[in-house]
Design a protein around this motif. Structure first.
Motif, PDB file in Angstrom:
ATOM      1  N   UNK A 242      -3.093   0.113  -7.500  1.00  0.00           N
ATOM      2  CA  UNK A 242      -2.405   1.454  -7.397  1.00  0.00           C
ATOM      3  C   UNK A 242      -2.415   2.057  -8.579  1.00  0.00           C
ATOM      4  N   UNK A 243      -1.822   1.437  -9.753  1.00  0.00           N
ATOM      5  CA  UNK A 243      -1.874   2.133 -11.050  1.00  0.00           C
ATOM      6  C   UNK A 243      -2.980   2.793 -11.721  1.00  0.00           C
ATOM      7  N   UNK A 244      -4.248   2.518 -11.031  1.00  0.00           N
ATOM      8  CA  UNK A 244      -5.443   3.144 -11.225  1.00  0.00           C
ATOM      9  C   UNK A 244      -5.576   4.625 -10.636  1.00  0.00           C
ATOM     10  N   UNK A 245      -4.616   4.749  -9.783  1.00  0.00           N
ATOM     11  CA  UNK A 245      -4.625   5.995  -8.895  1.00  0.00           C
ATOM     12  C   UNK A 245      -3.472   6.790  -9.060  1.00  0.00           C
ATOM     13  N   UNK A 246      -3.065   6.923 -10.148  1.00  0.00           N
ATOM     14  CA  UNK A 246      -1.760   7.599 -10.667  1.00  0.00           C
ATOM     15  C   UNK A 246      -2.150   9.410 -10.417  1.00  0.00           C
ATOM     16  N   UNK A 247      -1.212   9.839  -9.209  1.00  0.00           N
ATOM     17  CA  UNK A 247      -1.335  11.160  -9.108  1.00  0.00           C
ATOM     18  C   UNK A 247      -2.543  11.605  -8.248  1.00  0.00           C
ATOM     19  N   UNK A 248      -3.072  10.480  -7.736  1.00  0.00           N
ATOM     20  CA  UNK A 248      -4.071  10.713  -6.538  1.00  0.00           C
ATOM     21  C   UNK A 248      -3.620  10.267  -5.204  1.00  0.00           C
ATOM     22  N   UNK A 249      -4.403  10.698  -4.074  1.00  0.00           N
ATOM     23  CA  UNK A 249      -3.955  10.416  -2.735  1.00  0.00           C
ATOM     24  C   UNK A 249      -4.357   8.890  -2.515  1.00  0.00           C
ATOM     25  N   UNK A 250      -3.269   8.134  -1.987  1.00  0.00           N
ATOM     26  CA  UNK A 250      -3.697   6.747  -1.580  1.00  0.00           C
ATOM     27  C   UNK A 250      -3.185   6.196  -0.159  1.00  0.00           C
ATOM     28  N   UNK A 251      -3.500   5.333   0.196  1.00  0.00           N
ATOM     29  CA  UNK A 251      -3.015   4.579   1.438  1.00  0.00           C
ATOM     30  C   UNK A 251      -2.734   2.993   1.003  1.00  0.00           C
ATOM     31  N   UNK A 252      -1.580   2.782   1.460  1.00  0.00           N
ATOM     32  CA  UNK A 252      -1.050   1.390   0.967  1.00  0.00           C
ATOM     33  C   UNK A 252      -0.817   0.666   2.354  1.00  0.00           C
ATOM     34  N   UNK A 253      -1.207  -0.514   2.516  1.00  0.00           N
ATOM     35  CA  UNK A 253      -0.765  -1.336   3.830  1.00  0.00           C
ATOM     36  C   UNK A 253       0.062  -2.237   3.351  1.00  0.00           C
ATOM     37  N   UNK A 254       1.157  -2.717   4.278  1.00  0.00           N
ATOM     38  CA  UNK A 254       1.894  -3.931   3.698  1.00  0.00           C
ATOM     39  C   UNK A 254       3.059  -4.094   4.741  1.00  0.00           C
ATOM     40  N   UNK A 255       3.926  -4.967   4.313  1.00  0.00           N
ATOM     41  CA  UNK A 255       5.109  -5.426   5.219  1.00  0.00           C
ATOM     42  C   UNK A 255       6.340  -4.757   4.384  1.00  0.00           C
ATOM     43  N   UNK A 256       7.232  -4.335   5.222  1.00  0.00           N
ATOM     44  CA  UNK A 256       8.354  -3.849   4.890  1.00  0.00           C
ATOM     45  C   UNK A 256       9.448  -5.274   4.453  1.00  0.00           C
TER      46      UNK A 256
END
Length: 117
Positions: free
Chosen positions: A17-31
């Motif tokens: 995640x930190x490698x994509x600072x300011x960039x559009x991302x998709x994160x999948x996970x469990x709440x």
């Protein structure tokens, strides 16, 4: 004109995640946890790391189980633009380890044809 929903996004886990600072991302996970104000939640990413997700507006619904966050990386956080909440039976059958292996593979290729610079 490309809308935010059509904008290419890089799939990430907690480690990338930190490698994509300011960039559009998709994160999948469990709440894991929802802030009492409803404006922030913690998500356990595919690699087991906890990631803070900031929402544009407070939640109007209860979120649990598997979630896919679309937003922008901001250090170790995601600024959420939208999310997809999956039914609980998806969460119980989703292979998070296989998904994380795919994320690691995406980020291991050099030069990375999936990166959007």
């Amino acid at each position: 004109m490309v809308s935010a929903a059509d904008e290419p996004r890089m799939r990430v886990n907690g480690a990338t995640l930190a490698q994509h600072n300011g960039r559009p991302v998709v994160l999948m996970g469990q709440v894991e946890k929802i802030d009492p104000s409803g404006s922030m939640l913690m998500v356990k990413a595919s690699d087991g790391q906890s990631v803070q997700v900031k929402l544009q507006e407070p939640l109007q619904e209860n979120l649990e189980g598997l979630i896919e966050i679309h937003g922008f990386g901001q250090g170790r956080q995601v600024m959420c633009q939208s999310y997809v909440s999956f039914p609980m039976d998806y969460a119980s059958t989703f292979d998070m380890d296989a998904y994380d292996q795919a994320i690691r593979l995406l980020h291991s290729v050099t030069p990375n044809p999936w990166k959007f610079d």
